[in-house]
Design a protein around this motif. Structure first.
Motif, short mmCIF file in Angstrom:
data_model
loop_
_atom_site.label_atom_id
_atom_site.label_comp_id
_atom_site.label_asym_id
_atom_site.label_seq_id
_atom_site.Cartn_x
_atom_site.Cartn_y
_atom_site.Cartn_z
N ASN A 76 16.96 -23.04 -33.35
CA ASN A 76 18.29 -23.43 -32.87
C ASN A 76 19.38 -22.82 -33.74
N GLU A 77 19.18 -22.78 -35.05
CA GLU A 77 20.17 -22.18 -35.95
C GLU A 77 20.33 -20.69 -35.67
N ILE A 78 19.24 -19.99 -35.41
CA ILE A 78 19.30 -18.56 -35.11
C ILE A 78 20.09 -18.33 -33.82
N MET A 79 19.80 -19.10 -32.79
CA MET A 79 20.51 -18.94 -31.52
C MET A 79 21.99 -19.26 -31.67
N LYS A 80 22.32 -20.28 -32.46
CA LYS A 80 23.73 -20.61 -32.70
C LYS A 80 24.44 -19.48 -33.43
N SER A 81 23.79 -18.94 -34.47
CA SER A 81 24.45 -17.91 -35.27
C SER A 81 24.59 -16.59 -34.52
N LEU A 82 23.61 -16.24 -33.69
CA LEU A 82 23.66 -14.97 -32.97
C LEU A 82 24.53 -15.01 -31.72
N MET A 83 24.40 -16.11 -30.95
CA MET A 83 25.04 -16.12 -29.63
C MET A 83 25.90 -17.34 -29.36
N GLY A 84 26.02 -18.23 -30.33
CA GLY A 84 26.81 -19.43 -30.10
C GLY A 84 26.14 -20.41 -29.16
N ALA A 99 19.48 -21.87 -18.39
CA ALA A 99 19.11 -20.47 -18.19
C ALA A 99 20.34 -19.64 -17.83
N LYS A 100 21.19 -20.17 -16.98
CA LYS A 100 22.42 -19.46 -16.61
C LYS A 100 23.34 -19.29 -17.82
N GLU A 101 23.48 -20.35 -18.60
CA GLU A 101 24.31 -20.30 -19.80
C GLU A 101 23.77 -19.27 -20.79
N LEU A 102 22.47 -19.30 -21.03
CA LEU A 102 21.86 -18.37 -21.97
C LEU A 102 21.96 -16.94 -21.48
N SER A 103 21.79 -16.72 -20.20
CA SER A 103 21.91 -15.38 -19.63
C SER A 103 23.32 -14.84 -19.85
N SER A 104 24.32 -15.65 -19.62
CA SER A 104 25.71 -15.24 -19.81
C SER A 104 25.98 -14.91 -21.28
N LEU A 105 25.51 -15.77 -22.17
CA LEU A 105 25.70 -15.53 -23.60
C LEU A 105 24.97 -14.28 -24.06
N TYR A 106 23.80 -14.04 -23.50
CA TYR A 106 23.03 -12.85 -23.86
C TYR A 106 23.77 -11.57 -23.41
N LYS A 107 24.31 -11.60 -22.20
CA LYS A 107 25.07 -10.44 -21.72
C LYS A 107 26.27 -10.17 -22.62
N GLN A 108 26.94 -11.21 -23.06
CA GLN A 108 28.07 -11.05 -23.98
C GLN A 108 27.60 -10.46 -25.31
N PHE A 109 26.46 -10.94 -25.78
CA PHE A 109 25.90 -10.46 -27.04
C PHE A 109 25.57 -8.97 -26.95
N VAL A 110 24.92 -8.57 -25.85
CA VAL A 110 24.54 -7.17 -25.67
C VAL A 110 25.78 -6.29 -25.55
N SER A 111 26.79 -6.74 -24.82
CA SER A 111 27.99 -5.92 -24.67
C SER A 111 28.73 -5.76 -26.01
N LYS A 112 28.61 -6.75 -26.85
CA LYS A 112 29.28 -6.71 -28.15
C LYS A 112 28.47 -5.91 -29.19
N HIS A 113 27.15 -6.09 -29.16
CA HIS A 113 26.29 -5.50 -30.20
C HIS A 113 25.40 -4.37 -29.72
N GLY A 114 25.35 -4.16 -28.42
CA GLY A 114 24.49 -3.11 -27.88
C GLY A 114 23.06 -3.61 -27.70
N SER A 115 22.33 -2.87 -26.89
CA SER A 115 20.93 -3.20 -26.61
C SER A 115 20.04 -2.41 -27.55
N ARG A 116 19.00 -3.03 -28.06
CA ARG A 116 18.04 -2.34 -28.93
C ARG A 116 16.74 -2.18 -28.18
N LYS A 117 16.52 -0.99 -27.66
CA LYS A 117 15.30 -0.74 -26.89
C LYS A 117 14.33 0.08 -27.71
#
Length: 117
Positions: A76-84, A99-117
């Motif tokens: 929970n602390e990791i998810m809070k610190s990375l994506m709020g 799931a919808k909330e997490l998906s939205s937060l993940y998209k914001q995270f990727v747009s801010k930090h980029g995707s690591r493939k």
């Protein structure tokens, strides 16, 4: 899996949650459905313990009988610190909205930090 049941092949495969158990288990599939099929020397109690230890490493502290998932403090602390995202526990009825909330937060995270493939 459907063919194994239909043709009663009794083949051994793997399945999440057979007989309502937490985690994944080897099973034998046939006309009578799925039966847990553990390797020699592994009791059902030990297999359950192994699954519970594994889920804690994946961030799940426990799952109550009503399906409520309790996440580890570390996860929970990791998810809070990375994506709020703050979710110490989640009821089954909340899963779609979470799931919808997490998906939205993940998209914001990727747009801010980029995707690591």
């Amino acid at each position: 899996n459907v063919l194994a049941i239909l043709w009663n092949t009794r083949e051994i495969t793997h399945s999440p949650g057979p007989a309502g158990l937490e985690g994944g288990y080897p099973i034998r599939l046939g006309a009578n459905g799925a039966q847990v099929f553990l390797p020699e020397g592994i009791s059902l109690e030990r297999a359950i313990q192994i699954n519970r230890e594994g889920q804690r490493l994946e961030g799940i502290e426990r799952i109550d009988e009503d399906g409520t998932v309790f996440f580890t403090e570390k996860a929970n602390e990791i998810m809070k610190s990375l994506m709020g995202y703050d979710c110490a526990k989640m009821r089954l009825s909340e899963s779609e909205d979470r799931a919808k909330e997490l998906s939205s937060l993940y998209k914001q995270f990727v747009s801010k930090h980029g995707s690591r493939k």
